[in-house]
Design a protein around this motif. Sequence first.
Motif, PDB file in Angstrom:
ATOM      1  N   MET A   1       0.837  -1.186   0.000  1.00 42.52           N
ATOM      2  CA  MET A   1       0.000   0.000   0.000  1.00 42.52           C
ATOM      3  C   MET A   1       0.875   1.239   0.000  1.00 42.52           C
ATOM      4  O   MET A   1       1.867   1.291   0.731  1.00 42.52           O
ATOM      5  N   PRO A   2       0.542   2.249  -0.785  1.00 43.10           N
ATOM      6  CA  PRO A   2       1.340   3.477  -0.818  1.00 43.10           C
ATOM      7  C   PRO A   2       1.187   4.272   0.470  1.00 43.10           C
ATOM      8  O   PRO A   2       0.259   4.038   1.248  1.00 43.10           O
ATOM      9  N   PRO A   3       2.092   5.217   0.713  1.00 43.45           N
ATOM     10  CA  PRO A   3       1.949   6.101   1.871  1.00 43.45           C
ATOM     11  C   PRO A   3       0.723   6.983   1.695  1.00 43.45           C
ATOM     12  O   PRO A   3       0.146   7.041   0.592  1.00 43.45           O
ATOM     13  N   PRO A   4       0.304   7.703   2.732  1.00 38.11           N
ATOM     14  CA  PRO A   4      -0.860   8.588   2.571  1.00 38.11           C
ATOM     15  C   PRO A   4      -0.600   9.637   1.504  1.00 38.11           C
ATOM     16  O   PRO A   4       0.527  10.124   1.350  1.00 38.11           O
ATOM     17  N   LYS A   5      -1.646   9.973   0.789  1.00 36.78           N
ATOM     18  CA  LYS A   5      -1.541  10.990  -0.250  1.00 36.78           C
ATOM     19  C   LYS A   5      -1.609  12.388   0.347  1.00 36.78           C
ATOM     20  O   LYS A   5      -0.957  13.316  -0.139  1.00 36.78           O
ATOM     21  N   SER A   6      -2.386  12.533   1.408  1.00 33.31           N
ATOM     22  CA  SER A   6      -2.552  13.847   2.017  1.00 33.31           C
ATOM     23  C   SER A   6      -2.648  13.741   3.528  1.00 33.31           C
ATOM     24  O   SER A   6      -2.939  12.677   4.073  1.00 33.31           O
ATOM     25  N   VAL A   7      -2.392  14.870   4.187  1.00 38.13           N
ATOM     26  CA  VAL A   7      -2.487  14.965   5.640  1.00 38.13           C
ATOM     27  C   VAL A   7      -3.313  16.200   5.974  1.00 38.13           C
ATOM     28  O   VAL A   7      -3.087  17.282   5.433  1.00 38.13           O
ATOM     29  N   SER A   8      -4.281  16.013   6.852  1.00 39.86           N
ATOM     30  CA  SER A   8      -5.087  17.134   7.332  1.00 39.86           C
ATOM     31  C   SER A   8      -4.586  17.527   8.714  1.00 39.86           C
ATOM     32  O   SER A   8      -4.496  16.677   9.607  1.00 39.86           O
ATOM     33  N   ILE A   9      -4.261  18.803   8.887  1.00 39.35           N
ATOM     34  CA  ILE A   9      -3.670  19.268  10.144  1.00 39.35           C
ATOM     35  C   ILE A   9      -4.543  20.361  10.754  1.00 39.35           C
ATOM     36  O   ILE A   9      -4.773  21.408  10.149  1.00 39.35           O
ATOM     37  N   SER A  10      -5.029  20.112  11.966  1.00 40.16           N
ATOM     38  CA  SER A  10      -5.703  21.160  12.740  1.00 40.16           C
ATOM     39  C   SER A  10      -4.602  22.030  13.333  1.00 40.16           C
ATOM     40  O   SER A  10      -4.115  21.768  14.428  1.00 40.16           O
ATOM     41  N   ILE A  11      -4.229  23.031  12.604  1.00 42.58           N
ATOM     42  CA  ILE A  11      -3.009  23.781  12.897  1.00 42.58           C
ATOM     43  C   ILE A  11      -3.124  24.623  14.173  1.00 42.58           C
ATOM     44  O   ILE A  11      -2.140  25.041  14.768  1.00 42.58           O
ATOM     45  N   LEU A 278     -12.351  10.905  14.464  1.00 36.55           N
ATOM     46  CA  LEU A 278     -11.947   9.920  15.474  1.00 36.55           C
ATOM     47  C   LEU A 278     -10.851  10.512  16.371  1.00 36.55           C
ATOM     48  O   LEU A 278      -9.784   9.928  16.536  1.00 36.55           O
ATOM     49  N   PRO A 279     -11.108  11.678  16.970  1.00 37.67           N
ATOM     50  CA  PRO A 279     -10.046  12.370  17.724  1.00 37.67           C
ATOM     51  C   PRO A 279      -9.621  11.660  18.988  1.00 37.67           C
ATOM     52  O   PRO A 279      -8.546  11.940  19.518  1.00 37.67           O
ATOM     53  N   SER A 280     -10.447  10.754  19.501  1.00 39.88           N
ATOM     54  CA  SER A 280     -10.087  10.053  20.731  1.00 39.88           C
ATOM     55  C   SER A 280      -9.148   8.880  20.479  1.00 39.88           C
ATOM     56  O   SER A 280      -8.533   8.354  21.420  1.00 39.88           O
ATOM     57  N   LEU A 281      -9.011   8.470  19.219  1.00 38.85           N
ATOM     58  CA  LEU A 281      -8.131   7.337  18.885  1.00 38.85           C
ATOM     59  C   LEU A 281      -6.735   7.851  18.554  1.00 38.85           C
ATOM     60  O   LEU A 281      -6.298   7.872  17.403  1.00 38.85           O
ATOM     61  N   VAL A 282      -6.016   8.277  19.574  1.00 34.50           N
ATOM     62  CA  VAL A 282      -4.676   8.846  19.376  1.00 34.50           C
ATOM     63  C   VAL A 282      -3.691   7.711  19.107  1.00 34.50           C
ATOM     64  O   VAL A 282      -3.549   6.782  19.903  1.00 34.50           O
ATOM     65  N   LEU A 283      -2.996   7.802  17.981  1.00 30.60           N
ATOM     66  CA  LEU A 283      -2.073   6.752  17.545  1.00 30.60           C
ATOM     67  C   LEU A 283      -0.624   7.051  17.904  1.00 30.60           C
ATOM     68  O   LEU A 283       0.224   6.156  17.869  1.00 30.60           O
ATOM     69  N   GLY A 284      -0.350   8.303  18.220  1.00 31.75           N
ATOM     70  CA  GLY A 284       1.013   8.735  18.519  1.00 31.75           C
ATOM     71  C   GLY A 284       1.082  10.240  18.425  1.00 31.75           C
ATOM     72  O   GLY A 284       0.051  10.931  18.412  1.00 31.75           O
ATOM     73  N   ASN A 285       2.299  10.779  18.347  1.00 29.44           N
ATOM     74  CA  ASN A 285       2.488  12.222  18.263  1.00 29.44           C
ATOM     75  C   ASN A 285       3.661  12.509  17.340  1.00 29.44           C
ATOM     76  O   ASN A 285       4.668  11.787  17.355  1.00 29.44           O
ATOM     77  N   ILE A 286       3.555  13.564  16.554  1.00 28.35           N
ATOM     78  CA  ILE A 286       4.608  13.869  15.583  1.00 28.35           C
ATOM     79  C   ILE A 286       5.927  14.210  16.259  1.00 28.35           C
ATOM     80  O   ILE A 286       6.985  14.148  15.629  1.00 28.35           O
ATOM     81  N   CYS A 287       5.879  14.570  17.546  1.00 27.84           N
ATOM     82  CA  CYS A 287       7.105  14.910  18.270  1.00 27.84           C
ATOM     83  C   CYS A 287       7.910  13.677  18.662  1.00 27.84           C
ATOM     84  O   CYS A 287       9.103  13.787  18.983  1.00 27.84           O
ATOM     85  N   SER A 288       7.258  12.513  18.650  1.00 25.98           N
ATOM     86  CA  SER A 288       7.948  11.327  19.157  1.00 25.98           C
ATOM     87  C   SER A 288       7.782  10.080  18.298  1.00 25.98           C
ATOM     88  O   SER A 288       8.498   9.096  18.501  1.00 25.98           O
ATOM     89  N   ASP A 289       6.870  10.117  17.326  1.00 30.32           N
ATOM     90  CA  ASP A 289       6.562   8.907  16.570  1.00 30.32           C
ATOM     91  C   ASP A 289       6.649   9.136  15.066  1.00 30.32           C
ATOM     92  O   ASP A 289       6.470  10.257  14.576  1.00 30.32           O
ATOM     93  N   SER A 290       6.917   8.062  14.352  1.00 28.28           N
ATOM     94  CA  SER A 290       6.984   8.111  12.896  1.00 28.28           C
ATOM     95  C   SER A 290       5.591   7.972  12.306  1.00 28.28           C
ATOM     96  O   SER A 290       4.910   6.967  12.553  1.00 28.28           O
ATOM     97  N   LEU A 291       5.168   8.967  11.541  1.00 25.43           N
ATOM     98  CA  LEU A 291       3.854   8.893  10.913  1.00 25.43           C
ATOM     99  C   LEU A 291       3.767   7.696   9.973  1.00 25.43           C
ATOM    100  O   LEU A 291       2.729   7.031   9.894  1.00 25.43           O
ATOM    101  N   LEU A 292       4.848   7.416   9.275  1.00 28.45           N
ATOM    102  CA  LEU A 292       4.825   6.311   8.326  1.00 28.45           C
ATOM    103  C   LEU A 292       4.723   4.962   9.044  1.00 28.45           C
ATOM    104  O   LEU A 292       4.006   4.063   8.585  1.00 28.45           O
ATOM    105  N   ASP A 293       5.398   4.821  10.166  1.00 27.31           N
ATOM    106  CA  ASP A 293       5.270   3.585  10.945  1.00 27.31           C
ATOM    107  C   ASP A 293       3.837   3.399  11.430  1.00 27.31           C
ATOM    108  O   ASP A 293       3.286   2.289  11.386  1.00 27.31           O
ATOM    109  N   TRP A 295       1.175   4.660  10.024  1.00 24.82           N
ATOM    110  CA  TRP A 295       0.360   4.418   8.831  1.00 24.82           C
ATOM    111  C   TRP A 295       0.339   2.939   8.447  1.00 24.82           C
ATOM    112  O   TRP A 295      -0.711   2.379   8.151  1.00 24.82           O
ATOM    113  N   TYR A 296       1.501   2.321   8.494  1.00 23.87           N
ATOM    114  CA  TYR A 296       1.606   0.929   8.050  1.00 23.87           C
ATOM    115  C   TYR A 296       1.357  -0.095   9.146  1.00 23.87           C
ATOM    116  O   TYR A 296       0.840  -1.185   8.868  1.00 23.87           O
ATOM    117  N   HIS A 297       1.715   0.232  10.392  1.00 21.13           N
ATOM    118  CA  HIS A 297       1.794  -0.823  11.399  1.00 21.13           C
ATOM    119  C   HIS A 297       0.900  -0.656  12.622  1.00 21.13           C
ATOM    120  O   HIS A 297       0.764  -1.616  13.385  1.00 21.13           O
TER     121      HIS A 297
END
Length: 366
Positions: A1-11, A278-293, A295-297
Motif C-alpha cells: 500500500m502506498p503512503p498517505p496521499k494527504s495529511v489534514s492538520i488542525s493547525i 476519530l479524535p479520541s483514537l490517538v495513535l502517537g504524536n509527531i514529536c515522538s513517533d513516525s507517521l509512516l510507521d 500508517w503501516y503498522h
Amino acid sequence: MPPPKSVSISITGKCNLKCNYCFYANEMVGLKDLPAAIWLKFFAKLAEIGIMDISLTGGEALLRPDIFDLIDGIIANRMRYNILSNGTLIDEKLIKKFEHGKRRLRLDYIQVSIDGSCAEIHNKSRPGSFAKAIRGLKLLKQTRFPVVVRVTINRHNLNDMDNIAKLLLEDIGLKSFATNEAMPIGSGCRSDAEITLTSKQKMAAMATIGRLQRRYPGRLQAQAGPQAKRKMYAEMVHARRTGEKPLTWTMGYLSACGCVFSKIDVLHDGSIVPCCMLPSLVLGNICSDSLLDIWYHHPTMIALRERRNIPMNTVPGCEDCEWNQFCNGSCPGLAEQLTGDFNRANPEDCFRNFLKETGASYGLRA
C-alpha cells in the motif's frame, strides 16, 4: 500500500467563533498549539515520505500569526495545500499576502463555511459571522482565488436551502457548493435537540436537495449529509429490486470509509489520529513517533482498514436487518462516537431506522 496521499492538520485550536455543531470543540479546550518550528520539521518529514498535499484547518487556521511561515514551509517542501476557514478574517490585507512567492500557485482552494442566506439564519449556527464571512467569500471570488463553500444543513437553515443556493450560485456566482449536515458529536452533542436533523427533517432535506439538483444540475456536491444519503439510499433500493449493485462502493460489508487508505489527520498538539472524526483514537504524536510507521503498522489503522472485510450480517444490531446485504455501515467516526465501537454501524445513517421513523416506503412492499 502506498503512503498517505494527504495529511489534514488542525493547525490551531484557537477560533474566533463558537459554532453550535463544532465537532472539534472538545479538543480545542484541552490541547495546546505546537510552535511553528515543530510544524516546519514535520513538513520536511512529510515531503520525504511522498505526501502530496496538506489541508490546514483549525479552530480557525487564519488566526495563527505565523500562518504564512507555515504555508511557506509547505511550499519549500514541494507540497500543495488548502485552507478550511470560516471566512471572517479574509480581507484585502490578507489577500495581498498570498501574492508573495508561490503561495497562490500552490494553493488548491480556500473553503469558506456559509450556513444561511442572511445573518438571521447563518448566525444561529455560526454566531455573529455572516457579514464578515460573505465579505471574505466575495473578495476571494472577485480576486479569482480558488474557493469552495460548504453548507452544513441543520434545523436552523433547513428551510433556507433554496435561498442559500440562489445566494451562492446566482448572486455570488460560484460554480458549485458542497453540503453536509450537523452531527451529534462535539458541540453537536450538547445542542442536539436544537441543531441536528431528525429523520423526518433529513427526508425533507433530501427532497429539497433533489429539487435543487434539478434546478442547478451538477452544481451541488456532497460526500456526506442528506445529499449523499439520498444517493446511497436510492442505490440500496435499486440493488434490492434488481440485484444490480453500484460500482462505486461495496455493499454488504463495513466498507463505508476509504479515508484510512489515502489520508491521515494530525491535531493541533501534534497527536496523530486516523481522522478528525476519530479524535479520541490517538495513535502517537509527531514529536515522538513516525507517521509512516503508524500508517503501516499501528493496530488501529490496520483494524480500520480491515472493517471492509466484516460482513454486515455479523455486525451487532444488524444481524436480522433485511438491508444488511445492501448496507456499508456508514462513517466509523460516528459509529465510534455513538456506540463506542468503530466496528459497528453508524446509527445516524441506518436506513432501516430511517424508513421506520419517516414512514417512507420507496415503493417497496411491506
